[in-house]
Design an enzyme around this catalytic site. Structure first.
Site, PDB file in Angstrom:
ATOM      1  CB  SER A 121      -0.889  -0.001   1.241  1.00 29.84           C
ATOM      2  OG  SER A 121      -0.080   0.263   2.376  1.00 29.84           O
ATOM      3  CE  LYS A 122      -2.040   6.558  -2.680  1.00 30.39           C
ATOM      4  NZ  LYS A 122      -3.465   6.339  -2.426  1.00 30.39           N
ATOM      5  NE  ARG A 123       0.215   0.446   6.094  1.00 33.49           N
ATOM      6  CZ  ARG A 123       0.802  -0.742   6.154  1.00 33.49           C
ATOM      7  NH1 ARG A 123       1.925  -0.886   6.812  1.00 33.49           N
ATOM      8  NH2 ARG A 123       0.249  -1.775   5.551  1.00 33.49           N
ATOM      9  N   GLY A 146       5.280   3.230   0.608  1.00 31.89           N
ATOM     10  CA  GLY A 146       5.875   4.118  -0.386  1.00 31.89           C
ATOM     11  C   GLY A 146       5.553   3.660  -1.798  1.00 31.89           C
TER      12      GLY A 146
END
Ligand code: GLU
Length: 485
Positions: free
Chosen positions: A255-257, A259
Site C-alpha cells: 500500500s501507500k504506506r 511508499g
C-alpha cells in the site's frame, strides 16, 4: 487451437498502481509469448468515479512501460467498442439481461440502501458473513407494484442457485471450488439500469472472445459469480489465472504506506521503464534459469503461467533501485546521456547547451554512470562538474607547498590542451604522477591533490575522468583557483 486473447480491464477511477500494472504486464507477457492478442478494455461503468483524465493517464503509463495493445479504445478493433460506457449505449448488455430473465436467473430487488445496510449490520453483529437474504426473490406481482407505486426503482439481482458447487481450474492455483451457499444473490443491474462489473465483465469477455482471464486474486469470488453468469447465458467459460496479491517488505498487503506509488511516480523519480517492468515481471514469476536482469524481449521469450507461483510476492523499493542500476548499466552512453539530461536542473542544462553540448554531457555521464541507481541521481553525482566549492580544510590543504607544486605541475601539463580523449586524460594523470613522484611526492598525495583541487571532494569518479569530463580549460581554472586567495 485459436490464438490466445487476453485483456487488461482497468477502471479509470484512479492512477495505474504497481499491482494493476503487474496484472497488465502478465496479460501482455502471456499474449506476446503465445503470439496472441492483448486487448485493452476500459471499465467505466462507475460513471461517478471514472474520468477521462484517468483513462488517458493509464494509457500513457502502459505505453511508457512498453505494453502495447492490439485492440483498445484508442485504436479500435474487430470487437469494439472497447469502453463499457459505449458498449452500454450500443446495447451490448441488454441482450444478456433479456436472456437471464428468460432463464429465470434474474429478479427485481426493491430493497433500499438503508434496508440493505441494516441487513449487513445485523450479520456483522451476529458474526456472520454478510449475504443478501434474498427476500425480494419471492415478491408477488402485487407487492412489486406497491414498491413501484411508492416510487422505488428496482435493481436486478442474479438468483444464485442453492447448494451448488462452482468449480474451475485456475492456471496458477489449481482446482478451485466455491459453494453457492456463501454467495448471496448479487446485483447485476443497478436501479438506473447500469450493469454491474460482474455482468459487464462476463458479457464483454464473451463478446470479445477472451480465452484467458488473468487478474488479481481479489477477484476470485467474482470469478465464482461470473462463472454462474456464464453458465446461465449458455456461454463457454474462459480459462482463469489469479495472481497473488503483492506484499510490502513487512509482508503486509502493498500500500501507500510502503511508499508504493503509481507507475507515473516511478517515471518521475527517475526509474527506467524497463527496470520497473523487469521488477514487476519477477513478482510471482521467475525465469527457468533464475536470471534476474532481463529486458522485455527476454522476459516474453521465457514467460509461462506454469512458472507463476501462488505464494505472494514482495515488492521492495531497494530491489527496484537495484534493478534500475542494472538496467542503467545496460544502456549505451548516448541513450543514458539523453535520459539523464532531462533530469538536470535548468542552470546545468543551460551550461551544457552553451558550452560543449551533449558531447560534454556524455563525458560527464561516462564519469558517473556506475554510481547511478536512478536517473535523478545525476543531480547528486554530476554536481562536481558544475559547481566547485572548497571548504576551509580543503583550502588549507590545497595551499600547502606540496599541493601547490602538484597543482601547478598539473596545470602546466594541460597548458596547450584543448580537449582530451579518455586515453589522453589517463596519460595526463600518469604524467603528473611520474613527474611529481620524481620530485619526491607520494602517489596518494598526488591523486588526492588532483581530486581535491578539481572537485573539492575526497572521493568521486576515477581521477582520469575529471580532466576528461571537465576539459583542460576548466581544469586549469580549478587547479589555480585558490592561488589568488
Ligand atoms: N475493472 C476491474 C478492475 O479494475 C477489472 C477486473 C477484471 O480483470 O475482471 O479491478
Amino acid at each position: 487451437m485459436a490464438p490466445a486473447r487476453v485483456r487488461f480491464a482497468p477502471s479509470p477511477t484512479g492512477r495505474l498502481h504497481i499491482g494493476t500494472a503487474r496484472t497488465a504486464l502478465f496479460n501482455w507477457l502471456y499474449a506476446r509469448h503465445q503470439g496472441g492478442a492483448f486487448i485493452l478494455r476500459v471499465e467505466d461503468t462507475d460513471r461517478e468515479r471514472s474520468t477521462n483524465e484517468h483513462e488517458l493517464d493509464i494509457l500513457a503509463d502502459l505505453q511508457w512501460l512498453g505494453l502495447d495493445w492490439d485492440e483498445g479504445p484508442d485504436i479500435g478493433g474487430p470487437y469494439g467498442p472497447y469502453r463499457q460506457s459505449e458498449r452500454l449505449e450500443a446495447g451490448s448488455y441488454s441482450q444478456a439481461f433479456e436472456r437471464l430473465g428468460q432463464v429465470g436467473a434474474l429478479y427485481e430487488c426493491y430493497c433500499s440502501p438503508e434496508e440493505l445496510e441494516a441487513e449487513r449490520q445485523a450479520a456483522r453483529d451476529s458474526k456472520q458473513m454478510p449475504k443478501y437474504s434474498g427476500r425480494c426473490r419471492q415478491l408477488t406481482t402485487e407487492e412489486r407494484q406497491v414498491f413501484r407505486d411508492a416510487g422505488r426503482r428496482p435493481s436486478l439481482r442474479f438468483a444464485v442457485p442453492a447448494a451448488r458447487v462452482i468449480r474451475f481450474d485456475d492456471l496458477i492455483r489449481g482446482k478451485m471450488e466455491f459453494g453457492t451457499d456463501v454467495i448471496g444473490d448479487f446485483i447485476v443491474a443497478r436501479a438506473d439500469g447500469m450493469p454491474t462489473y460482474n455482468l459487464a465483465a462476463v458479457v464483454d469477455d464473451a463478446g470479445m472472445a477472451i480465452t484467458h482471464v488473468i487478474r488479481g486474486e481479489d477477484h476470485l469470488t467474482n470469478t465464482a459469480r461470473q462463472a454462474l453468469i456464464f453458465e446461465a447465458l449458455g456461454l463457454e467459460l474462459p480459462a482463469f489465472a489469479h495472481l497473488s496479491m503483492i506484499l510490502g517488505p513487512d509482508k503486509t498487503k502493498l500500500s501507500k504506506r510502503h511508499g508504493a506509488a503509481a507507475v507515473s511516480d516511478y517515471c518521475r523519480q527517475g526509474y527506467l521503464s524497463q527496470a520497473l517492468l523487469n521488477n514487476l515481471a519477477l513478482l510471482s514469476w521467475s525465469a527457468p534459469d533464475a536470471t534476474e536482469v532481463m529486458d522485455a524481449d527476454e522476459i516474453v521469450r521465457a514467460f509461462s503461467l506454469a512458472r507463476v507461483s501462488k505464494s505472494p510476492p514482495i515488492f521492495d523499493g531497494e530491489k527496484l533501485r537495484w534493478f534500475n542500476a542494472q538496467h542503467l548499466r545496460r544502456l549505451d552512453l548516448a541513450d543514458l546521456a539523453n535520459l539523464t539530461f532531462l533530469q538536470l536542473p535548468p542552470e546545468w542544462s543551460q551550461a551544457i547547451s552553451q558550452v560543449g553540448g551533449m558531447e560534454r554531457w556524455q563525458r560527464i555521464v561516462a564519469a558517473i554512470r556506475t554510481n547511478l541507481e536512478q536517473l535523478t541521481d545525476v543531480r547528486t553525482y554530476a554536481k562536481i562538474f558544475f559547481e566547485l566549492d572548497y571548504d576551509m580544510a580543503t583550502r588549507e590543504r590545497l595551499a600547502t607547498s606540496v599541493s601547490t607544486e602538484i597543482r601547478h605541475a598539473a596545470a602546466a601539463a594541460l597548458a596547450d590542451r584543448d580537449v582530451l580523449t579518455l586515453d589522453q586524460a589517463k596519460a595526463f594523470v600518469a604524467q603528473v604522477k611520474d613527474e611529481m613522484s620524481a620530485a619526491g611526492h607520494r602517489p596518494k598525495e598526488i591523486f588526492q591533490t588532483l581530486r581535491l583541487a578539481l572537485t573539492g571532494q575526497l572521493s568521486g569518479p576515477e581521477v582520469y575522468f575529471l580532466p576528461y569530463a571537465l576539459g583542460p580549460a576548466e581544469c586549469r581554472v580549478r587547479l589555480s583557483s585558490i592561488d589568488g586567495d
